[in-house]
Motif scaffolding. Structure first.
Motif, PDB file in Angstrom:
ATOM      1  N   SER A  74       4.999  -1.129 -10.718  1.00 35.14           N
ATOM      2  CA  SER A  74       5.453  -1.052  -9.318  1.00 35.14           C
ATOM      3  C   SER A  74       4.269  -0.806  -8.392  1.00 35.14           C
ATOM      4  CB  SER A  74       6.460   0.083  -9.128  1.00 35.14           C
ATOM      5  OG  SER A  74       7.465  -0.017 -10.072  1.00 35.14           O
ATOM      6  N   PHE A  75       3.375   0.081  -8.838  1.00 37.74           N
ATOM      7  CA  PHE A  75       2.204   0.401  -8.016  1.00 37.74           C
ATOM      8  C   PHE A  75       1.310  -0.826  -7.851  1.00 37.74           C
ATOM      9  CE2 PHE A  75      -2.178   2.247  -7.756  1.00 37.74           C
ATOM     10  CZ  PHE A  75      -2.043   2.774  -6.469  1.00 37.74           C
ATOM     11  N   PHE A  76       1.095  -1.549  -8.953  1.00 36.30           N
ATOM     12  CA  PHE A  76       0.272  -2.768  -8.876  1.00 36.30           C
ATOM     13  C   PHE A  76       0.937  -3.826  -7.992  1.00 36.30           C
ATOM     14  CE2 PHE A  76      -1.794  -1.633 -13.148  1.00 36.30           C
ATOM     15  CZ  PHE A  76      -2.895  -1.086 -12.501  1.00 36.30           C
ATOM     16  N   LEU A  77       2.259  -3.886  -8.086  1.00 31.86           N
ATOM     17  CA  LEU A  77       2.991  -4.846  -7.263  1.00 31.86           C
ATOM     18  C   LEU A  77       2.843  -4.494  -5.785  1.00 31.86           C
ATOM     19  CD1 LEU A  77       4.811  -7.320  -7.637  1.00 31.86           C
ATOM     20  CD2 LEU A  77       6.768  -5.816  -7.718  1.00 31.86           C
ATOM     21  N   PHE A  78       2.876  -3.210  -5.522  1.00 30.85           N
ATOM     22  CA  PHE A  78       2.672  -2.751  -4.148  1.00 30.85           C
ATOM     23  C   PHE A  78       1.273  -3.149  -3.658  1.00 30.85           C
ATOM     24  CE2 PHE A  78       0.940   0.472  -1.293  1.00 30.85           C
ATOM     25  CZ  PHE A  78       1.897   0.500  -0.290  1.00 30.85           C
ATOM     26  N   LEU A  79       0.263  -2.850  -4.507  1.00 27.14           N
ATOM     27  CA  LEU A  79      -1.128  -3.176  -4.131  1.00 27.14           C
ATOM     28  C   LEU A  79      -1.297  -4.679  -3.928  1.00 27.14           C
ATOM     29  CD1 LEU A  79      -3.422  -0.946  -6.388  1.00 27.14           C
ATOM     30  CD2 LEU A  79      -2.893  -0.677  -3.969  1.00 27.14           C
ATOM     31  N   SER A  80      -0.718  -5.439  -4.847  1.00 26.48           N
ATOM     32  CA  SER A  80      -0.859  -6.884  -4.790  1.00 26.48           C
ATOM     33  C   SER A  80      -0.188  -7.449  -3.529  1.00 26.48           C
ATOM     34  CB  SER A  80      -0.241  -7.470  -6.055  1.00 26.48           C
ATOM     35  OG  SER A  80      -0.180  -8.826  -5.965  1.00 26.48           O
ATOM     36  N   THR A  81       1.023  -6.956  -3.228  1.00 22.05           N
ATOM     37  CA  THR A  81       1.722  -7.404  -2.013  1.00 22.05           C
ATOM     38  C   THR A  81       0.905  -7.043  -0.777  1.00 22.05           C
ATOM     39  OG1 THR A  81       3.785  -6.933  -3.161  1.00 22.05           O
ATOM     40  CG2 THR A  81       3.957  -7.330  -0.813  1.00 22.05           C
ATOM     41  N   PHE A  82       0.362  -5.828  -0.799  1.00 24.44           N
ATOM     42  CA  PHE A  82      -0.447  -5.368   0.331  1.00 24.44           C
ATOM     43  C   PHE A  82      -1.685  -6.260   0.500  1.00 24.44           C
ATOM     44  CE2 PHE A  82      -3.974  -2.671   1.857  1.00 24.44           C
ATOM     45  CZ  PHE A  82      -3.478  -2.363   3.122  1.00 24.44           C
ATOM     46  N   ALA A  83      -2.391  -6.518  -0.620  1.00 24.43           N
ATOM     47  CA  ALA A  83      -3.639  -7.299  -0.557  1.00 24.43           C
ATOM     48  C   ALA A  83      -3.351  -8.735  -0.100  1.00 24.43           C
ATOM     49  CB  ALA A  83      -4.320  -7.299  -1.926  1.00 24.43           C
ATOM     50  N   CYS A  84      -2.309  -9.336  -0.653  1.00 22.67           N
ATOM     51  CA  CYS A  84      -1.985 -10.732  -0.288  1.00 22.67           C
ATOM     52  C   CYS A  84      -1.617 -10.836   1.192  1.00 22.67           C
ATOM     53  CB  CYS A  84      -0.826 -11.258  -1.129  1.00 22.67           C
ATOM     54  SG  CYS A  84      -1.271 -11.556  -2.832  1.00 22.67           S
ATOM     55  N   THR A  85      -0.799  -9.876   1.652  1.00 26.49           N
ATOM     56  CA  THR A  85      -0.360  -9.913   3.055  1.00 26.49           C
ATOM     57  C   THR A  85      -1.550  -9.705   3.986  1.00 26.49           C
ATOM     58  OG1 THR A  85       1.721  -8.978   2.310  1.00 26.49           O
ATOM     59  CG2 THR A  85       1.326  -8.935   4.673  1.00 26.49           C
ATOM     60  N   LEU A  86      -2.379  -8.731   3.618  1.00 27.07           N
ATOM     61  CA  LEU A  86      -3.544  -8.442   4.462  1.00 27.07           C
ATOM     62  C   LEU A  86      -4.484  -9.638   4.515  1.00 27.07           C
ATOM     63  CD1 LEU A  86      -4.938  -6.140   6.059  1.00 27.07           C
ATOM     64  CD2 LEU A  86      -6.239  -5.642   4.003  1.00 27.07           C
ATOM     65  N   SER A  87      -4.709 -10.252   3.373  1.00 26.60           N
ATOM     66  CA  SER A  87      -5.675 -11.351   3.356  1.00 26.60           C
ATOM     67  C   SER A  87      -5.125 -12.582   4.105  1.00 26.60           C
ATOM     68  CB  SER A  87      -6.103 -11.668   1.926  1.00 26.60           C
ATOM     69  OG  SER A  87      -5.382 -12.698   1.417  1.00 26.60           O
ATOM     70  N   ARG A  88      -3.802 -12.799   4.048  1.00 22.13           N
ATOM     71  CA  ARG A  88      -3.203 -13.892   4.827  1.00 22.13           C
ATOM     72  C   ARG A  88      -3.391 -13.629   6.312  1.00 22.13           C
ATOM     73  NH1 ARG A  88       2.881 -14.823   3.307  1.00 22.13           N
ATOM     74  NH2 ARG A  88       2.684 -16.648   4.619  1.00 22.13           N
ATOM     75  N   LEU A  89      -3.188 -12.370   6.661  1.00 20.96           N
ATOM     76  CA  LEU A  89      -3.304 -11.980   8.065  1.00 20.96           C
ATOM     77  C   LEU A  89      -4.743 -12.173   8.565  1.00 20.96           C
ATOM     78  CD1 LEU A  89      -1.273 -10.764  10.065  1.00 20.96           C
ATOM     79  CD2 LEU A  89      -2.114  -8.520   9.434  1.00 20.96           C
TER      80      LEU A  89
END
Lengths: 456, 270
Positions: A74-89
């Motif tokens: 869950s923690f990795f999924l959170f980090l991954s979602t955060f990183a992907c969203t941030l990098s798209r932005l």
């Protein structure tokens, strides 16, 4: 560090993590769980199917989600979602380009010829785009005209980003709840005043953090339809502390809010007032909170000289007897009868049947069923995860709606003079709905070609 | 069930079955006449279905939202409604009835055999969140079922491009309709889960407890989330996407109809 960032920034990695998260939940959900089983059945499972019980205690969903593996994923999924969203932005802010321009997008083209002059055709083509609210720019080069048009350019991207941001906030609700929760329960018999901190049975957190108050429930009311269908359970709770004294109404779905502590009605039952005397001496005078209307309840009667004495009580609110068969016609207390059995050292020593207000000799004891009341069970909760979850949903759901409604598409219209009018070519790009766009643009081009009405 | 409700439910089942046969005949014999009358029969069945819901509502005093029969009655109504709305928006989707109507009849049949006793609304259901939760649950379910139908048709049409199946909508259109429906279902299910969590907090003092219903609603939502990501991130479309739309429905079917067979649905108190 860069490698790690690249890994978490990969949308494929996020999809794989999501798959692992998903698989753990699916597998664990097939194991029985204590949460949805009566205690008796859980004990039965332990005795009769020890392997399943062992697995259930470790790997059924309510347990597995508390394990390090699931929390890690869950923690990795959170980090991954955060990183992907941030990098798209960041990429969007930096390049200001549509994602479908650089990713694989579907395309098609429609070509034709119109008898109109290029200027007239262009004017009608632009009117048509304006009418459908396309954003466009026009460039001309040596008599040829190129129109670049876009629609739904931003909505899909921002919808997706906002939805994922909301999802991240929802994720945060879980640790916030875990770190701040106080949870426990208590049972009260109608009209009996108790100290909240004393009756509270804690699951998480300390009873001492609760308000120091006396609590009493009264006016407990149950409503049935046709005597058997549950319709309503409600009552009032008086809470008296050093600085306050208030009465709160409560019912199912309508909890009490006491200084941020939510007190929620969970159980409701009959409470039988029973007095027992032995050789003229009162040995027992309590209310029995009956929790098992079908199986009945056992109570330990700890008393010097009578060690191992147990009382079994089974209550019939609307008693009937047909031959050897005993039962209740409804759940309403129209003809309340209590079956009492006394056990000593596991052996039944005597039994009797008492109507409300009656007394009888059961073994060496004079037993009286002198009163009938209700009891209510409550859960007390205080936590800070709920507002975080609500905030996450408030952010995420509108984002998801925008994402659902979005349809990013792009058109390139090329016009050049032909032998008998204007040659035109419509080239369309759509990230997800090429067939819809094709229909839309084909209609547009046909309409223009024939000089007809604007229709898609 | 009440007398009038019984008549109307059976009329709806009969009309849906008749409509299915007409649609099938329309596809087999390539006669538009059958398709037209098939749609009319479907609308008549829908009217009877609506009547049966109103009749039950009047009898029990609440929307049919409790237990298998009521969920089947209301859920299939949403499925047929979704089909009718889609048929109006995209006339090419008319043949979807061949997949949607038998499913609706099967679900209704399953509901009836589970028992249709008239009961008042139980205390836990007396919450305004119920309406949000149930409404969006059925929006999601009906969208997923229709996406599933689109997936089936995609695979059938992709396999045989001539004859009977050539009258099905274009492959690209089926693919895109399926994706759109999945997105709408995903959005609706998110609202269903969110409103359920808020409701649960007022009812049980916790917004999430990992009971089987909660777990499987999350599982089915994640399945469609994966579905969307595989389409967007890994570019899955066509046959693979059709299989995804078909496979993802398993979680939803299990959530709505299968859970009762393996455990208590929610926690056992209130």
């Amino acid at each position: 560090m860069k490698k790690l960032w690249r890994l978490f920034n990969s949308r494929k990695f996020a999809v794989y993590l999501l798959f692992v998260f998903f698989s753990i939940l699916v597998l664990s959900s097939f194991l029985p769980s204590k949460l949805t089983m009566p205690v008796e059945k859980w004990i039965e499972l332990k005795k009769e199917r020890p392997v399943i019980f062992w697995l259930s205690e470790r790997f059924s969903t309510p347990y597995v989600v508390k394990g390090a593996a699931f929390i890690g994923v869950s923690f990795f999924l959170f980090l991954s979602t955060f990183a992907c969203t941030l990098s798209r932005l960041l990429a969007r802010v930096k390049t200001r380009r549509l994602e479908f321009e650089k990713e694989l997008s579907f395309s098609f083209s429609v070509e034709g010829e119109s008898p109109e002059a290029i200027g007239d055709f262009k004017a009608r083509a632009l009117d048509a785009l304006r009418a459908k609210k396309w954003d466009f720019s026009v460039s001309e080069d040596a008599g040829a005209v190129t129109v670049e048009a876009e629609k739904g350019r931003d909505s899909g991207f921002w919808g997706s980003v906002v939805f994922h941001a909301g999802l991240l906030v929802c994720f945060l609700a879980a640790p916030v709840t875990a770190l701040t929760v106080l949870r426990g329960d208590f049972i009260l018999t109608e009209g009996v005043t108790s100290r909240l901190r004393e009756v509270f049975v804690s699951e998480t957190g300390k009873a001492s953090s609760l308000p120091d108050a006396d609590i009493t429930v009264g006016g407990l009311k149950r409503v049935y339809a046709k005597g058997i269908y549950d319709v309503d359970f409600r009552g009032k709770m008086r809470i008296e502390g050093r600085t306050f004294n208030r009465e709160f109404p409560f019912s199912v779905n309508n909890p009490i809010d006491l200084m941020g502590y939510q007190i929620t009605l969970q159980e409701f039952g009959y409470s039988a007032g029973v007095v027992m005397e032995k050789q003229g001496e009162k040995v027992f005078d309590y209310f029995l909170n009956l929790r098992h209307p079908v199986a009945g309840d056992y109570f330990d009667l700890q008393r010097e000289g009578d060690e191992g004495l147990k009382l079994y009580a089974l209550f019939f609110p609307d008693f009937f007897r047909e031959g050897n068969k005993l039962g209740t016609r409804s759940k309403e207390p129209r003809n309340p009868v209590l079956v009492v059995r006394l056990f000593k050292g596991g052996e039944e020593i005597s039994k009797g049947l008492l109507k409300l207000g009656e007394e009888a000799m059961i073994g060496d004891y004079r037993v009286k069923f002198n009163e009938l009341r209700n009891w209510a069970g409550f859960i007390v909760v205080k936590e800070s995860g709920v507002p975080v979850l609500a905030l996450g949903m408030l952010i995420g759901l509108p984002g998801l709606l925008v994402r659902f409604l979005s349809n990013e598409r792009r058109l390139e219209i090329g016009l050049k003079p032909g032998p008998s009018g204007t040659k035109f070519a419509y080239k369309g790009y759509s990230r997800y709905y090429p067939a819809f766009l094709e229909g839309e643009v084909r209609g547009m081009a046909e309409g223009l070609k024939e000089g007809g009405d604007w229709r898609t | 069930m009440a007398y009038l409700e019984g008549i109307l439910v059976w009329a709806a089942i009969g009309l849906y079955s008749f409509s299915f046969l007409l649609f099938l005949s329309g596809l087999v014999f390539k006669k538009d006449f059958f398709l037209r009358w098939g749609y009319i029969a479907c609308l008549a069945g829908f009217a009877a279905h609506t009547g049966s819901i109103i009749s039950r509502w009047a009898e029990t005093g609440h929307l049919p939202v409790m237990m298998t029969y009521e969920n089947s009655l209301f859920g299939t109504w949403f499925i047929v409604l979704t089909y009718i709305v889609m048929r109006r928006a995209f006339p090419l989707s008319r043949p979807f009835a061949v997949a949607v109507l038998p499913l609706a009849v099967l679900i209704l049949g399953n509901g009836i055999q589970a028992g249709a006793e008239l009961q008042p609304l139980e205390p836990p259901y007396k919450s305004n969140w119920l309406y949000v939760h149930v409404l969006f649950a059925w929006f999601a379910f009906s969208s997923y079922v229709t996406a599933f139908s689109a997936g089936i048709m995609y695979l059938l049409k992709a396999r045989a491009k001539k004859g009977l199946l050539s009258r099905l909508p274009e492959l690209k259109l089926l693919d895109e309709l399926s994706f759109r429906l999945i997105l709408f279902g995903f959005f609706s299910e998110a609202i269903m889960i969110g409103s359920g969590a808020i409701w649960a907090h007022g009812l049980w003092g916790r917004y999430w407890g990992w009971d089987p219903v909660e777990t499987w609603s999350l599982i089915s939502w994640l399945a469609y989330g994966l579905n969307i990501h595989l389409r967007i991130t890994l570019g899955w479309s066509g046959k693979r996407a059709a299989w995804l739309a078909i496979g993802s429905l398993f979680g939803v079917i299990f959530l709505f109809f299968g859970l009762g067979y393996i455990s208590e649905v929610h926690t056992s108190i209130f």
